[in-house]
Design a protein around this motif. Structure first.
Motif, PDB file in Angstrom:
ATOM      1  N   UNK A 118       0.694  -1.245  -0.394  1.00 29.37           N
ATOM      2  CA  UNK A 118      -0.492   0.440   0.254  1.00 29.37           C
ATOM      3  C   UNK A 118       0.742   1.791  -0.030  1.00 29.37           C
ATOM      4  N   UNK A 149       1.435   3.949   2.073  1.00 30.90           N
ATOM      5  CA  UNK A 149       2.430   4.174   3.161  1.00 30.90           C
ATOM      6  C   UNK A 149       3.305   3.492   2.842  1.00 30.90           C
ATOM      7  N   UNK A 150       3.121   1.986   3.245  1.00 31.74           N
ATOM      8  CA  UNK A 150       4.575   1.039   2.953  1.00 31.74           C
ATOM      9  C   UNK A 150       5.721   1.388   2.504  1.00 31.74           C
ATOM     10  N   UNK A 182       5.610   4.515   1.487  1.00 31.17           N
ATOM     11  CA  UNK A 182       6.190   6.004   1.981  1.00 31.17           C
ATOM     12  C   UNK A 182       7.422   5.575   2.995  1.00 31.17           C
ATOM     13  N   UNK A 183       6.596   4.931   3.881  1.00 30.24           N
ATOM     14  CA  UNK A 183       7.933   4.180   4.252  1.00 30.24           C
ATOM     15  C   UNK A 183       8.851   4.181   3.974  1.00 30.24           C
ATOM     16  N   UNK A 240      10.918   6.268   2.255  1.00 27.41           N
ATOM     17  CA  UNK A 240      11.704   7.434   3.863  1.00 27.41           C
ATOM     18  C   UNK A 240      12.979   7.353   4.566  1.00 27.41           C
ATOM     19  N   UNK A 289      17.021   8.219   4.367  1.00 31.29           N
ATOM     20  CA  UNK A 289      16.977   9.065   5.795  1.00 31.29           C
ATOM     21  C   UNK A 289      18.529   8.493   5.919  1.00 31.29           C
ATOM     22  N   UNK A 318       8.671  15.528  -4.358  1.00 32.54           N
ATOM     23  CA  UNK A 318       8.021  15.818  -2.718  1.00 32.54           C
ATOM     24  C   UNK A 318       8.693  14.777  -1.931  1.00 32.54           C
ATOM     25  N   UNK A 319       9.130  14.178  -2.222  1.00 29.25           N
ATOM     26  CA  UNK A 319      10.542  13.537  -1.204  1.00 29.25           C
ATOM     27  C   UNK A 319      11.394  13.320  -2.413  1.00 29.25           C
ATOM     28  N   UNK A 355       8.325  15.564   2.464  1.00 31.04           N
ATOM     29  CA  UNK A 355       7.256  13.993   2.163  1.00 31.04           C
ATOM     30  C   UNK A 355       7.703  13.106   3.702  1.00 31.04           C
ATOM     31  N   UNK A 371       6.882  11.604   7.144  1.00 25.42           N
ATOM     32  CA  UNK A 371       7.024   9.962   7.423  1.00 25.42           C
ATOM     33  C   UNK A 371       8.364   9.692   8.586  1.00 25.42           C
ATOM     34  N   UNK A 372       9.397  10.246   8.402  1.00 29.33           N
ATOM     35  CA  UNK A 372      10.102   9.852   9.661  1.00 29.33           C
ATOM     36  C   UNK A 372       9.703  10.376  10.679  1.00 29.33           C
ATOM     37  N   UNK A 428       7.095   8.147  12.287  1.00 26.86           N
ATOM     38  CA  UNK A 428       7.449   7.034  12.660  1.00 26.86           C
ATOM     39  C   UNK A 428       8.378   7.203  14.002  1.00 26.86           C
ATOM     40  N   UNK A 480       1.818   0.835   9.812  1.00 29.14           N
ATOM     41  CA  UNK A 480       1.519   1.670   8.982  1.00 29.14           C
ATOM     42  C   UNK A 480       0.227   2.066   9.272  1.00 29.14           C
ATOM     43  N   UNK A 508       1.132   5.038  11.148  1.00 26.07           N
ATOM     44  CA  UNK A 508       1.785   6.228  10.199  1.00 26.07           C
ATOM     45  C   UNK A 508       0.894   6.544   9.193  1.00 26.07           C
ATOM     46  N   UNK A 509      -0.261   5.683   8.952  1.00 32.58           N
ATOM     47  CA  UNK A 509      -1.225   6.707   7.586  1.00 32.58           C
ATOM     48  C   UNK A 509      -1.830   7.581   8.149  1.00 32.58           C
ATOM     49  N   UNK A 548      -0.095  10.871   8.852  1.00 33.21           N
ATOM     50  CA  UNK A 548      -0.120  11.456   7.737  1.00 33.21           C
ATOM     51  C   UNK A 548      -1.465  12.244   7.330  1.00 33.21           C
TER      52      UNK A 548
END
Lengths: 443, 172
Positions: free
Chosen positions: A2, A4-5, A7-8, A11, A15, A382-383, B110, B114-115, B118, B161, B164-165, B168
């Motif tokens: 999905x 969000x996954x 994005x995680x 990100x 980092x 954006x990212x 973005x 997200x970080x 987290x 997850x 986090x969603x 956001x």
């Protein structure tokens, strides 16, 4: 997966990419737990060291490369051919030698952030990207470093044993690589002595290809012993020619680098008469302690001894109050051209939603105001992550090979390689075996 | 003192092997710790401590080939300890992690959001999330690294997850 996954994943990897180096391991007989720093407190050293603190012990392994292109022979009157002019019509050297694939930490899934190509040495053509030869490392070893002479034919490469079951486990082995006309090559093992508890950080082959300079840090700090050394070995005789040492903290910072040309931190200058190495000098400015990139020069005729006493500062990053943000070098990676007259560095700025990357040159005649060799401004996604670097430059800094990227994911398709000359960027084919952002190649 | 002069062969062996492990894995482990902690210096401290711990215990290891697993577990434990020791979380009032100027340029908005999300997760959820999606570990590998059951990993990851969603969406 999905969104969000996704994005995680993006990100966290972005980092992670901001950490390029770790400071050297200090093994002590009675180790103390490092004190936790207050959140937001400034670290004692902001310079972060790379992992390459590999202490070297002599390797018993003999490279066996049964490739038709390999011809092992000794060249009369020493191993190194005299330098020849080594540029194409475009001003860039015709050949590159690149270490591909996992060099160290990437080798060990599942911590590898992405699938990696194999660890091999690739000899290729700069302008066409054509792969001329591929060399595999000895079993249980990986290619880790490469540095080139001015002739673009003579290189020194290093391998490191990775097997913990082998003994000695930490051996670094050095090889002289010479590219023959047509792309064949000669690979000879050098017998540079075991460096024992020292870890190799940066390497630099002299312009003539006759001497190999390297910076080393002691893996295990010992009272009364120097923590850092600069050594010069003869490629022809494998003997230690010069050796300087210090415990000066400023040197311990930027000296810790992955052996390879992208470090650009250790440079032969003035016809191999001197070496320039970077330091980070702590200065107080407006009540804040900052680390100022500074370049020091040491004449190779200086007697072995104290590194600081025998060297002198030739450039420090200007700290003038009115300096534009775009004129501020990135804290790491400043280098001096082979003529000793120009300091190169990169900068990155973010303003009004746009990222500007610049490749700067400070000349000896105007050390406070940089010339902009090339600049690019892009609207980032954006990212995004940023890569900006010099990979090679000619003796005067007038022509360079650079890379840059401003992208969500750093990959060959999002990274721009090219030659910069007279303010123009000319794309070059990507290097093989692309790993994350920094190719490990020499020209 | 060089290796050749080392009087204690156990210490000599430990030094060689631990240093080799450091060369091979320190950056990856530091990155793992960085993603969990959000602080470069803290991440490096945790990794240094893990390797020092390994060095001190080297001669008592039954299986030195398990050293990497030991290190990974040590780093995760170190991250947990570090989080507990923090008097204040390393998050600004706006929820953005405290980062260096360089990192702030390197990371886009973005990513930062997200970080930050987290870092607001409970420690276990954060670990599971990082191991699964940053380190690409399977549920089984994550469970072994965290010392919990596979089901616990699945549950923690799923909740992380979702959280986090949610964060956001609330922040957008």
């Amino acid at each position: 997966m999905n969104p969000v996954e996704d994005q995680v994943r993006a990100a966290t990897r972005a980092q992670a990419q901001t950490l390029r180096e770790v400071r050297p391991l200090r093994l002590t007989q009675a180790p103390q737990t490092a004190a936790w720093r207050r959140p937001g407190a400034r670290a004692r050293r902001t310079r972060i060291f790379k992992t390459w603190i590999a202490p070297a012990t002599a390797a018993a392994a003999v490279i066996a490369l049964a490739i038709a292109l390999v011809i092992v022979r000794d060249i009369p009157n020493g191993r190194v051919a005299p330098p020849r002019p080594a540029v194409t019509g475009t001003g860039v050297p015709p050949y590159y030698v690149a270490v591909t694939g996992p060099i160290g930490w990437y080798a060990y899934a599942p911590l590898s952030p992405s699938p990696s190509p194999p660890n091999v040495l690739v000899i290729g053509e700069t302008l066409t990207g054509k792969r001329l030869a591929t060399v595999t490392p000895p079993s249980g070893s990986r290619f880790v470093g490469v540095t080139g002479a001015a002739d673009d034919r003579t290189f020194v490469v290093s391998t490191m044993r990775t097997s913990l079951t082998a003994s000695p486990a930490l051996a670094v082995t050095w090889y002289l690589l010479q590219i023959a006309p047509g792309g064949g090559y000669i690979l000879q093992r050098l017998d540079i002595p075991d460096m024992r508890s020292w870890g190799v950080q940066a390497i630099a082959l002299s312009g003539s290809g006759r001497e190999l300079a390297m910076t080393l840090a002691r893996a295990k700090r010992e009272a009364g012993s120097p923590d850092f050394e600069l050594r010069i070995y003869s490629v022809a005789t494998d003997k230690l020619v010069r050796e300087w040492s210090t415990n000066d903290e400023s040197v311990l910072g930027p000296g810790i680098t992955v052996p390879g040309p992208q470090d650009q931190g250790l440079t032969w200058v003035d016809g191999d008469r001197a070496l320039v190495f970077p330091t980070l000098v702590r200065v107080s400015r407006h009540g804040e302690i900052i680390e100022r990139p500074t370049e020091r020069r040491i004449d190779v005729t200086a007697a072995s001894g104290d590194l600081i006493a025998n060297s002198r500062v030739i450039w420090s990053l200007p700290l003038s109050p009115g300096a534009a943000a775009a004129d501020r070098c990135d804290p790491f990676g400043a280098s001096v051209t082979a003529d000793g007259k120009t300091v190169l560095c990169t900068s990155r700025t973010l303003a009004h939603g746009r990222v500007t990357l610049a490749w700067l040159a400070f000349s000896a005649s105007a050390p406070h105001v940089p010339r902009v060799l090339y600049k690019v401004t892009v609207a980032p996604p954006r990212a995004y992550a940023v890569v900006v670097a010099f990979l090679w430059s000619d003796a005067s800094g007038s022509t360079s090979i650079v890379e840059w990227a401003v992208a969500r994911t750093i990959s060959p398709s999002t990274t721009h390689y090219g030659a910069v000359s007279h303010g123009r960027f000319r794309p070059l084919p990507p290097l093989p075996g692309f790993i994350e952002a920094q190719p490990k190649a020499a020209w | 003192m060089d290796y050749a002069d080392t009087a204690d062969p156990v210490a000599d062996t430990a030094q060689r092997h631990v240093t080799a492990l450091y060369q091979a894995h320190a950056l990856a482990l530091a990155r793992l710790a960085l993603v969990i902690l959000g602080d470069h210096a803290a991440a490096e401290d945790v990794v240094q401590d893990a390797f020092l711990g390994l060095y001190r215990r080297w001669d008592s290891l039954d299986d030195t080939s398990a050293a990497l697993g030991y290190l990974r577990t040590s780093v995760l434990n170190g991250c947990r300890t570090a989080i507990k020791r923090r008097s204040r979380p390393a998050i600004t009032a706006s929820g953005a992690p405290l980062e260096s100027a360089e990192a702030s340029v390197l990371l886009g908005e973005e990513h930062r959001a997200v970080l930050a999300a987290i870092r607001r997760l409970p420690a276990r959820q954060r670990e599971a999330l990082v191991l699964r999606y940053y380190a690409d570990m399977t549920e089984e590998q994550t469970a072994r690294a965290m010392g919990v059951s596979r089901g616990a990993v699945k549950s923690a990851t799923s909740r992380a997850i979702a959280a986090v969603g949610r964060m956001l969406r609330e922040g957008s």
